[in-house]
Design a protein around this motif. Structure first.
Motif, mmCIF file in Angstrom:
data_model
loop_
_atom_site.group_PDB
_atom_site.id
_atom_site.type_symbol
_atom_site.label_atom_id
_atom_site.label_comp_id
_atom_site.label_asym_id
_atom_site.label_seq_id
_atom_site.Cartn_x
_atom_site.Cartn_y
_atom_site.Cartn_z
ATOM 1 N N VAL A 1 41.685 38.742 40.644
ATOM 2 C CA VAL A 1 41.224 39.151 39.318
ATOM 3 C C VAL A 1 39.888 38.482 39.028
ATOM 4 O O VAL A 1 39.751 37.264 39.121
ATOM 5 N N THR A 2 38.913 39.302 38.693
ATOM 6 C CA THR A 2 37.588 38.842 38.289
ATOM 7 C C THR A 2 37.384 39.237 36.825
ATOM 8 O O THR A 2 38.209 39.966 36.266
ATOM 9 N N VAL B 1 46.385 40.851 43.746
ATOM 10 C CA VAL B 1 45.014 41.286 43.505
ATOM 11 C C VAL B 1 44.206 40.082 43.034
ATOM 12 O O VAL B 1 44.695 39.268 42.255
ATOM 13 N N HIS C 1 46.914 47.047 35.930
ATOM 14 C CA HIS C 1 47.163 46.190 37.084
ATOM 15 C C HIS C 1 48.050 46.971 38.061
ATOM 16 O O HIS C 1 49.198 47.259 37.774
ATOM 17 N N TYR D 1 37.878 42.963 36.112
ATOM 18 C CA TYR D 1 39.166 43.597 36.416
ATOM 19 C C TYR D 1 39.874 44.008 35.126
ATOM 20 O O TYR D 1 39.959 43.240 34.175
#
Length: 108
Positions: free
Chosen positions: A30-31, A28, A39, A34
């Motif tokens: 991640v920003t 994924v 997760h 997030y």
């Protein structure tokens, strides 16, 4: 009858193994928005959820995060998604095996 039972057992084995290994190949991006405490990984639906304790630096975003150590991060299986994907995979594999068996009989 015994051959169909064997095909079903092979389909179940392939379906369970195939779905169970998908989190190892998923990641994924991640920003800052997030939620690292949820997760989720798995393909095509998430089948595991990890509660990570990561606290990345502000300049680290965006970054890609895959499966993290389950010994250090609490991990749970999303049983509904898992069972749905296993049933779909088993059904698909079973139909393919029955089709291949029928095709091989016609060729002979």
């Amino acid at each position: 009858m015994l051959k169909r039972y064997r095909l079903l057992m092979i389909s179940i084995f392939i379906g369970v193994i195939g779905i169970s290994i998908t989190p190892f190949f998923d990641s994924v991006v991640v920003t800052p928005d997030y939620d690292l405490t949820k997760h989720r990984l798995g393909l095509p639906l998430p089948i595991i959820e990890q509660n990570t304790w990561l606290t990345p630096l502000d300049d680290a975003f965006p970054f890609e995060l895959g499966l993290v150590s389950p010994q250090e991060n609490p991990t749970k299986i999303l049983i509904g998604n898992y069972l749905l994907l296993v049933v779909a995979a088993v059904g698909t594999v079973y139909m393919i095996l029955v089709w291949m068996k029928g095709l091989s009989k016609r060729i002979r």
